[in-house]
Design a protein around this motif. Structure first.
Motif, short mmCIF file in Angstrom:
data_model
loop_
_atom_site.label_atom_id
_atom_site.label_comp_id
_atom_site.label_asym_id
_atom_site.label_seq_id
_atom_site.Cartn_x
_atom_site.Cartn_y
_atom_site.Cartn_z
N ALA A 161 0.90 -1.25 0.05
CA ALA A 161 0.09 0.12 0.08
C ALA A 161 0.88 1.26 -0.06
N ASP A 162 0.10 2.33 -0.42
CA ASP A 162 0.97 3.59 -0.42
C ASP A 162 0.09 4.68 0.28
N GLN A 163 -1.11 4.71 -0.01
CA GLN A 163 -1.76 5.85 0.66
C GLN A 163 -3.10 5.30 1.43
N HIS A 164 -3.61 4.28 1.15
CA HIS A 164 -4.59 3.58 1.84
C HIS A 164 -4.66 2.18 1.97
N VAL A 165 -5.27 1.52 2.86
CA VAL A 165 -5.53 0.10 2.84
C VAL A 165 -7.11 -0.14 3.12
N THR A 166 -7.73 -0.99 2.42
CA THR A 166 -8.99 -1.45 2.59
C THR A 166 -9.12 -2.72 3.54
N LEU A 167 -9.77 -2.79 4.57
CA LEU A 167 -9.97 -3.84 5.36
C LEU A 167 -11.26 -4.49 5.03
N ARG A 168 -11.42 -5.70 4.62
CA ARG A 168 -12.57 -6.40 4.15
C ARG A 168 -12.85 -7.65 5.05
N MET A 169 -13.73 -7.82 5.57
CA MET A 169 -14.15 -8.85 6.62
C MET A 169 -15.46 -9.64 6.27
N ASP A 170 -16.00 -9.90 5.07
CA ASP A 170 -17.02 -10.40 4.80
C ASP A 170 -17.51 -11.32 5.73
N ARG A 171 -16.62 -12.56 5.82
CA ARG A 171 -17.02 -13.91 6.60
C ARG A 171 -16.58 -13.69 7.83
N TYR A 172 -16.04 -12.83 8.47
CA TYR A 172 -15.55 -12.67 9.84
C TYR A 172 -16.44 -11.68 10.79
N GLY A 173 -17.57 -11.10 10.25
CA GLY A 173 -18.40 -10.19 10.94
C GLY A 173 -17.94 -8.72 10.71
N GLN A 174 -18.89 -7.83 11.43
CA GLN A 174 -18.61 -6.36 11.27
C GLN A 174 -17.53 -5.93 11.77
N ILE A 175 -16.80 -4.92 11.20
CA ILE A 175 -15.54 -4.26 12.04
C ILE A 175 -16.10 -3.28 13.06
N HIS A 183 -18.69 -4.21 7.33
CA HIS A 183 -17.79 -5.24 6.91
C HIS A 183 -16.44 -4.70 6.22
N GLN A 184 -16.37 -3.60 5.81
CA GLN A 184 -15.30 -3.11 5.18
C GLN A 184 -14.81 -1.47 5.58
N THR A 185 -13.84 -1.16 5.51
CA THR A 185 -13.43 -0.02 6.03
C THR A 185 -12.21 0.41 5.34
N GLU A 186 -11.72 1.47 5.22
CA GLU A 186 -10.37 2.11 4.57
C GLU A 186 -9.72 2.72 5.72
N ILE A 187 -8.33 2.36 5.57
CA ILE A 187 -7.34 3.08 6.75
C ILE A 187 -6.42 4.00 5.82
N ILE A 188 -6.40 5.27 6.24
CA ILE A 188 -5.31 6.25 5.48
C ILE A 188 -3.76 6.00 5.99
N VAL A 189 -2.96 5.47 5.18
CA VAL A 189 -1.70 4.96 5.83
C VAL A 189 -0.57 5.92 5.35
N LYS A 190 -0.90 7.09 4.78
CA LYS A 190 0.09 7.80 3.92
C LYS A 190 1.01 8.45 4.92
N ASP A 191 0.65 8.69 6.02
CA ASP A 191 1.70 8.78 7.04
C ASP A 191 2.63 8.05 7.97
N LEU A 192 2.41 6.76 7.57
CA LEU A 192 3.07 5.83 8.20
C LEU A 192 4.37 5.58 7.27
N SER A 193 5.72 5.22 7.75
CA SER A 193 6.63 4.97 7.32
C SER A 193 6.68 3.54 6.44
N THR A 194 7.64 3.58 5.47
CA THR A 194 7.62 2.12 4.88
C THR A 194 7.95 1.11 5.54
N GLY A 195 7.33 0.18 5.54
CA GLY A 195 7.69 -1.11 6.22
C GLY A 195 6.51 -2.06 6.60
N THR A 196 6.76 -2.97 7.38
CA THR A 196 5.72 -4.03 7.51
C THR A 196 4.74 -3.78 8.79
N TYR A 197 3.34 -3.48 8.92
CA TYR A 197 2.69 -3.45 9.94
C TYR A 197 1.61 -4.38 10.17
#
Length: 75
Positions: free
Chosen positions: A5-19, A42-56
């Motif tokens: 990801a660069d700017q955002h990540v979409t979390l999608r949890m269709d089979r695992y309930g509502q976030i 079941h789906q939400t977007e996280i804005i990650v543009k302020d996070l540094s490059t790496g694994t989270y």
């Protein structure tokens, strides 16, 4: 998605309930961001543009339990 990801990540949890909330941790276990959703969904977007490059790791709490997802930030 998208991964990596660069700017955002979409979390999608269709089979695992509502976030209900999520927490984003870096590879060292430091909490970088968190949010509690006013309207659980079941789906939400996280804005990650302020996070540094790496694994989270995202701890996602749903109405059915807790799940963990790995995200990669690359620029």
């Amino acid at each position: 998605y998208p991964l990596p990801a660069d700017q955002h990540v979409t979390l999608r949890m269709d089979r695992y309930g509502q976030i209900m909330s999520y927490e984003v941790y870096d590879a060292f276990g430091k909490l970088n961001m968190k949010d509690e959703l006013v309207n659980p969904t079941h789906q939400t977007e996280i804005i990650v543009k302020d996070l540094s490059t790496g694994t989270y790791y995202v701890r996602i709490t749903t109405d059915l339990g807790t799940r963990y997802k790995r995200i990669i930030i690359a620029r």
